[in-house]
Motif scaffolding. Structure first.
Motif, PDB file in Angstrom:
ATOM      1  N   ARG A   1      -7.794  31.548 -17.819  1.00  0.00           N
ATOM      2  CA  ARG A   1      -9.157  31.941 -17.438  1.00  0.00           C
ATOM      3  C   ARG A   1     -10.206  31.474 -18.442  1.00  0.00           C
ATOM      4  O   ARG A   1     -11.272  31.007 -18.051  1.00  0.00           O
ATOM      5  CB  ARG A   1      -9.242  33.458 -17.258  1.00  0.00           C
TER       6      ARG A   1
ATOM      7  N   ARG B   1     -12.841  38.277 -11.694  1.00  0.00           N
ATOM      8  CA  ARG B   1     -12.780  39.093 -12.909  1.00  0.00           C
ATOM      9  C   ARG B   1     -13.941  38.746 -13.824  1.00  0.00           C
ATOM     10  O   ARG B   1     -14.536  37.688 -13.720  1.00  0.00           O
ATOM     11  CB  ARG B   1     -11.448  38.841 -13.641  1.00  0.00           C
ATOM     12  N   GLY B   2     -14.242  39.690 -14.724  1.00  0.00           N
ATOM     13  CA  GLY B   2     -15.282  39.436 -15.723  1.00  0.00           C
ATOM     14  C   GLY B   2     -16.679  39.727 -15.211  1.00  0.00           C
ATOM     15  O   GLY B   2     -17.658  39.172 -15.719  1.00  0.00           O
TER      16      GLY B   2
ATOM     17  N   GLN C   1     -12.267  41.689  -5.329  1.00  0.00           N
ATOM     18  CA  GLN C   1     -11.549  42.186  -6.516  1.00  0.00           C
ATOM     19  C   GLN C   1     -10.828  41.071  -7.263  1.00  0.00           C
ATOM     20  O   GLN C   1     -10.391  41.260  -8.397  1.00  0.00           O
ATOM     21  CB  GLN C   1     -10.507  43.244  -6.116  1.00  0.00           C
ATOM     22  N   ARG C   2     -10.698  39.911  -6.636  1.00  0.00           N
ATOM     23  CA  ARG C   2      -9.989  38.819  -7.312  1.00  0.00           C
ATOM     24  C   ARG C   2     -10.900  38.058  -8.275  1.00  0.00           C
ATOM     25  O   ARG C   2     -10.460  37.131  -8.936  1.00  0.00           O
ATOM     26  CB  ARG C   2      -9.382  37.855  -6.280  1.00  0.00           C
TER      27      ARG C   2
ATOM     28  N   GLU D   1      -9.084  35.296 -10.318  1.00  0.00           N
ATOM     29  CA  GLU D   1      -7.794  35.861 -10.735  1.00  0.00           C
ATOM     30  C   GLU D   1      -6.691  34.798 -10.805  1.00  0.00           C
ATOM     31  O   GLU D   1      -5.813  34.849 -11.675  1.00  0.00           O
ATOM     32  CB  GLU D   1      -7.413  36.939  -9.725  1.00  0.00           C
TER      33      GLU D   1
END
Ligand code: ZN
Length: 331
Positions: A274, A65-66, A62-63, A269
């Motif tokens: 980012r 993203r995208g 879950q860490r 994350e």
């Protein structure tokens, strides 16, 4: 005179006894309870590069993203990446580069900052045939605890008695300034990490052995500081010249190897910026792939040495094959 023939005895019980003895002796050897030292040497042009394993850390998927969950699961499974309940198996690596004159360590591992299962860099450095006092320079890709904590041992003493420690000016400004910890904008989870970074460099700084560098600087060991900020404000890769070859020790450009080569737009994350981290990853992938560079990654599967290949609009990881070192020419 001829001997009278002896009566033949059946051979079967004898063969059976040998088979049983062999089976018993095989079973008597205990299976290994400990892994061999996490070390691998590699000759790259005139350089001797040694990958040092610090341990593994689980990173929850879950860490990242995208990327949507189904796509991530498919990519993880495609590469058979081990995943336990607490996350995806992720190596922590450091690298020694010997150029014939100087011994340079890139990153230092976690020491005690990530628990007892990690912190293996000093033991593996010794297993590789070096001593901490042999290290001339330590280049830090950034000031996160899995790269900087290993400057100290678990009792808080400096591990490397002679080494000069090099950190980018931007990371020093952010991570080593007590004002960052007090700033209201600093995310709460970062605060203990800031204290860890300041503590890790303290004895080196007190000894005037902490030096700052800027992007593009040439550093000891003939490495060029290749800025790839985004993961942290001053995150830097180190590009070593190795005759007609190049080696980029890229730090934390990739955390989820099964995913981020195929999906460079997927971002960790913990990346401070980012969008910038994604841009840096794309830029360094392209340079490494087009230049045929060797790369070394702090969170690629150990030994984390290999190449990057273009694959359509994305990339693929090509790990190194284990090989002997070349035989030195006779003096
Ligand atoms: Zn890291």
């Amino acid at each position: 005179m001829t001997a009278s023939p002896r009566p033949l005895r059946p051979a079967r019980p004898f063969v059976l006894a040998i088979a049983l003895a062999l089976a018993a002796s095989a079973a008597a050897a205990p299976p290994p309870a400990q892994q061999v030292p996490g070390v691998q040497h590699r000759a790259i042009g005139p350089l001797r590069v040694t990958a040092l394993f610090d341990g593994i850390v689980p990173l929850p998927r879950q860490r990242l993203r995208g990327i949507d969950e189904t796509d991530m699961a498919r990519l993880q499974q495609r590469d058979f990446v081990p995943e336990a309940g607490d996350g995806v198996q992720t190596a922590v690596n450091a690298y020694l580069v010997h150029n014939g004159h100087r011994l340079t360590l890139v990153d230092t591992g976690t020491a005690g900052c990530f628990g007892d299962a990690l912190g293996q860099v000093p033991d593996n450095l010794r297993a590789a045939g070096y001593r901490p006092e042999d290290v001339d320079d330590i280049l830090l890709t950034h000031a996160h605890p899995d790269h900087i904590c290993g400057l100290l041992d678990r009792e808080g003493r400096a591990v490397y008695p002679r080494a000069t420690v090099w950190l980018s000016r931007e990371d020093a400004d952010y991570w080593l300034d007590p004002a960052t910890e007090r700033a209201a904008t600093t995310p709460e989870p970062l605060r203990p990490l800031l204290a860890m970074a300041r503590r890790a460099v303290a004895p080196y700084r007190a000894d005037a052995r902490l030096r700052l560098f800027d992007a593009g600087d040439t550093l000891p060991g003939a490495a060029t500081a290749a800025s790839s900020h985004g993961h942290t404000p001053g995150h830097t890769g180190f590009l070593f010249e190795a005759g007609d070859q190049r080696l980029l020790v890229w730090g934390d450009l990739v955390h989820y190897h099964a995913v981020q080569f195929a999906r460079p737009e997927a971002s960790f994350e913990a990346d401070a910026d980012r969008a910038q981290a994604i841009a840096s990853r794309r830029e360094q992938f392209a340079r490494a792939a087009d230049g045929g560079w060797w790369v070394a990654g702090a969170h690629l599967p150990f030994p984390g040495l290999g190449h990057v290949r273009r694959e359509g609009a994305a990339y693929a990881w090509v790990p190194v094959e284990f090989a002997p070192l070349p035989v030195a020419p006779a003096p």
